[in-house]
Design a protein around this motif. Structure first.
Motif, PDB file in Angstrom:
ATOM      1  N   UNK A  91      45.454  39.845  42.418  1.00  0.00           N
ATOM      2  CA  UNK A  91      44.674  41.082  42.520  1.00  0.00           C
ATOM      3  C   UNK A  91      45.279  42.047  43.529  1.00  0.00           C
ATOM      4  N   UNK A  92      45.718  41.545  44.682  1.00  0.00           N
ATOM      5  CA  UNK A  92      46.157  42.431  45.758  1.00  0.00           C
ATOM      6  C   UNK A  92      47.644  42.757  45.725  1.00  0.00           C
ATOM      7  N   UNK A  93      48.474  41.857  45.222  1.00  0.00           N
ATOM      8  CA  UNK A  93      49.919  42.031  45.370  1.00  0.00           C
ATOM      9  C   UNK A  93      50.655  42.254  44.057  1.00  0.00           C
ATOM     10  N   UNK A  94      49.985  42.142  42.937  1.00  0.00           N
ATOM     11  CA  UNK A  94      50.648  42.265  41.633  1.00  0.00           C
ATOM     12  C   UNK A  94      50.696  43.718  41.174  1.00  0.00           C
ATOM     13  N   UNK A  95      51.631  44.048  40.243  1.00  0.00           N
ATOM     14  CA  UNK A  95      51.664  45.393  39.646  1.00  0.00           C
ATOM     15  C   UNK A  95      50.367  45.684  38.889  1.00  0.00           C
ATOM     16  N   UNK A  96      50.114  46.956  38.665  1.00  0.00           N
ATOM     17  CA  UNK A  96      48.862  47.358  38.017  1.00  0.00           C
ATOM     18  C   UNK A  96      48.691  46.725  36.649  1.00  0.00           C
ATOM     19  N   UNK A  97      49.746  46.674  35.862  1.00  0.00           N
ATOM     20  CA  UNK A  97      49.640  46.108  34.521  1.00  0.00           C
ATOM     21  C   UNK A  97      49.227  44.645  34.583  1.00  0.00           C
ATOM     22  N   UNK A  98      49.743  43.916  35.571  1.00  0.00           N
ATOM     23  CA  UNK A  98      49.393  42.500  35.712  1.00  0.00           C
ATOM     24  C   UNK A  98      47.938  42.348  36.146  1.00  0.00           C
ATOM     25  N   UNK A  99      47.451  43.258  36.994  1.00  0.00           N
ATOM     26  CA  UNK A  99      46.055  43.210  37.407  1.00  0.00           C
ATOM     27  C   UNK A  99      45.139  43.452  36.211  1.00  0.00           C
ATOM     28  N   UNK A 100      45.477  44.469  35.415  1.00  0.00           N
ATOM     29  CA  UNK A 100      44.667  44.748  34.227  1.00  0.00           C
ATOM     30  C   UNK A 100      44.637  43.543  33.293  1.00  0.00           C
ATOM     31  N   UNK A 101      45.779  42.919  33.131  1.00  0.00           N
ATOM     32  CA  UNK A 101      45.845  41.741  32.260  1.00  0.00           C
ATOM     33  C   UNK A 101      45.011  40.588  32.824  1.00  0.00           C
ATOM     34  N   UNK A 102      45.040  40.420  34.141  1.00  0.00           N
ATOM     35  CA  UNK A 102      44.245  39.371  34.767  1.00  0.00           C
ATOM     36  C   UNK A 102      42.758  39.562  34.485  1.00  0.00           C
ATOM     37  N   UNK A 103      42.277  40.786  34.593  1.00  0.00           N
ATOM     38  CA  UNK A 103      40.843  41.041  34.415  1.00  0.00           C
ATOM     39  C   UNK A 103      40.393  40.897  32.967  1.00  0.00           C
ATOM     40  N   UNK A 104      41.347  40.812  32.052  1.00  0.00           N
ATOM     41  CA  UNK A 104      40.985  40.500  30.669  1.00  0.00           C
ATOM     42  C   UNK A 104      40.659  39.019  30.506  1.00  0.00           C
ATOM     43  N   UNK A 105      41.109  38.186  31.473  1.00  0.00           N
ATOM     44  CA  UNK A 105      40.966  36.735  31.347  1.00  0.00           C
ATOM     45  C   UNK A 105      39.894  36.147  32.257  1.00  0.00           C
ATOM     46  N   UNK A 106      39.434  36.895  33.244  1.00  0.00           N
ATOM     47  CA  UNK A 106      38.498  36.346  34.218  1.00  0.00           C
ATOM     48  C   UNK A 106      37.173  37.109  34.176  1.00  0.00           C
ATOM     49  N   UNK A 107      36.092  36.469  34.601  1.00  0.00           N
ATOM     50  CA  UNK A 107      34.835  37.222  34.762  1.00  0.00           C
ATOM     51  C   UNK A 107      34.921  38.134  35.975  1.00  0.00           C
ATOM     52  N   UNK A 108      34.276  39.296  35.913  1.00  0.00           N
ATOM     53  CA  UNK A 108      34.274  40.215  37.045  1.00  0.00           C
ATOM     54  C   UNK A 108      33.011  41.060  37.002  1.00  0.00           C
ATOM     55  N   UNK A 109      32.661  41.608  38.135  1.00  0.00           N
ATOM     56  CA  UNK A 109      31.418  42.365  38.292  1.00  0.00           C
ATOM     57  C   UNK A 109      31.669  43.845  38.014  1.00  0.00           C
ATOM     58  N   UNK A 110      31.264  44.311  36.831  1.00  0.00           N
ATOM     59  CA  UNK A 110      31.496  45.700  36.433  1.00  0.00           C
ATOM     60  C   UNK A 110      30.676  46.676  37.259  1.00  0.00           C
ATOM     61  N   UNK A 111      29.390  46.329  37.455  1.00  0.00           N
ATOM     62  CA  UNK A 111      28.500  47.291  38.091  1.00  0.00           C
ATOM     63  C   UNK A 111      28.950  47.635  39.499  1.00  0.00           C
ATOM     64  N   UNK A 112      29.579  46.687  40.176  1.00  0.00           N
ATOM     65  CA  UNK A 112      30.040  46.958  41.537  1.00  0.00           C
ATOM     66  C   UNK A 112      31.104  48.051  41.525  1.00  0.00           C
TER      67      UNK A 112
END
Length: 425
Positions: A91-112
């Protein structure tokens, strides 16, 4: 020893602390068994701290990714620290494309993220890093609530148009459909307010003169469900006819508002309508009546009492009615007649004395049965009996001499069949 190393000034954004010499991310999330906030921590490195300091968007994304782990811990469980630490580099050190790809695979809090200014269209497309370019440190909780409400509607296949949204905001139903509706013109875009008021005007005309009284059978302050449904049906039919483009959520919101207002107007009126127009037998208004419930509890009413017989009876019902106490009787011993109300079946029996008992013999009674149309129907027959006795009930038939015939008629009514149109005498 604990030292705060870095903290943002607004909201609940996670803080970096140094605990016994170890850099740690600390965040509050969820609640314990006593409903107090839980606090979770897990270790981070210097490189992670540097990004957290400089990049608000990455800091918020990390928070969004860790929150589901906190939720999984529940009220007593431990945070899955390994899973939390495993999110740091991606999340903190990867390129933007890799972060976007990560969030396709993990649960995350949208409302926050929405609360902190994320671009919703980009967020929905999965472009999280781009969406967070508009992030703000100060959250907007209402924005997140509106987003969550719209997502819930979308899950039901409901997409609001501008007028639908304006109506829901006007009635206070946009965020929470169960909220008691109110009129909030200040919540509506001024350009749409005239159109909203036209819809409200249609609804007002549809329910003009209607009432929603109390239902004493279900307690002193209970609302008459049948009258509520009648107002709702009238309003919804009128609004859909005049404004066919509105979604069901908006139509029901207007209906809810109208029903609430009609109920408020009539809630404090006496249940007994002592000013009802006189009917047949009006000259035989009762002098003394005995009210009885199914538990053999009695209350006596006499002419000259401070309250009308109707009001006194319905107060008695409100005080005594219960799921195991649904049969109430009004008796005029002097005239030898009475009525028995069967609240569990929306039916009534009227009883008249044909012959008085002589020489120890039992009196002979005539018992006739009829159907009643809910609380308003009961109010009508009670009022008619108080004013005209059993003779005053003639127009409120048909009356049946056989209980089996009554049961057959009741089943026909409950199945949606028309009631018999001629009395059986």
């Amino acid at each position: 020893m604990t030292e705060v190393v870095f903290a943002r000034t607004s909201g609940w954004i996670p803080t970096v602390i140094r605990e016994d010499g170890v850099l740690t991310l600390m965040l509050a999330a969820g609640a314990d068994a006593n409903h107090d906030p839980r606090t979770f921590t897990f270790p981070i490195g210097d490189a992670h701290l540097a990004v957290i300091r400089e990049d608000l968007a990455r800091h918020l994304l990390l928070w969004s990714a860790v929150l589901p782990l906190c939720d999984a811990a529940g009220t007593r469980g431990r945070l899955d620290e390994d899973a939390a630490v495993a999110l740091l580099d991606p999340v903190l050190l990867s390129p933007s494309a890799a972060v976007d790809a990560l969030f396709e695979r993990i649960p995350w809090d949208r409302s926050r993220l929405v609360a902190h200014g994320a671009d919703i269209l980009l967020l929905e497309r999965g472009q999280l890093c781009a969406a967070m370019r508009s992030a703000t440190e100060t959250p907007d909780g209402r924005r997140a609530q509106e987003y969550s409400a719209d997502r819930r509607r979308a899950g039901r296949g409901v997409v609001l148009g501008p007028l639908d949204t304006a109506i829901l905001k006007f009635t206070g139903q946009h965020l929470h459909g169960a909220t008691i509706p109110r009129r909030l013109p200040e919540a509506v875009d001024p350009a749409l307010l005239p159109e909203v008021l036209r819809v409200i005007g249609t609804a007002e005309q549809a329910c003009a003169g209607m009432r929603i009284g109390r239902d004493p059978r279900r307690g002193e302050r209970a609302t008459d469900r049948r009258e509520w449904d009648r107002v709702a049906e009238a309003v919804e039919a009128a609004v859909r006819g005049a404004h066919p483009g509105l979604v069901d959520d908006a139509v029901r919101s207007v209906s809810f508002l109208m029903c609430s207002e009609v109920a408020d107007r009539t809630r404090n009126l006496p249940v007994g309508d002592d000013e009802a127009a006189p009917g047949p037998g009006a000259g035989t208004r009762k002098v003394k009546l005995t009210f009885t419930d199914d538990k053999d509890v009695e209350r006596l009413w006499q002419r000259g009492d401070p309250r009308s017989a109707d009001a006194e009876f319905w107060e008695f019902v409100g005080d005594r009615s219960a799921p195991d106490n649904e049969v109430f009787t009004i008796e005029d011993e002097t005239m030898g007649e009475g009525i028995q109300l069967h609240f569990y079946a929306d039916s009534i029996a009227r009883v008249t004395t044909v012959h008085e008992g002589v020489g120890g013999a039992e009196p002979e009674y005539r018992v006739e049965y009829g159907l009643v149309d809910g609380t308003s129907g009961y109010r009508t027959v009670v009022s008619a009996f108080v004013r005209g006795g059993c003779a005053g009930l003639d127009q409120h038939g048909p009356w049946m001499l056989d209980a089996a015939e009554l049961e057959h008629a009741r089943r026909r009514r409950d199945a949606g069949w028309p009631r018999p149109d001629a009395p059986t005498r």
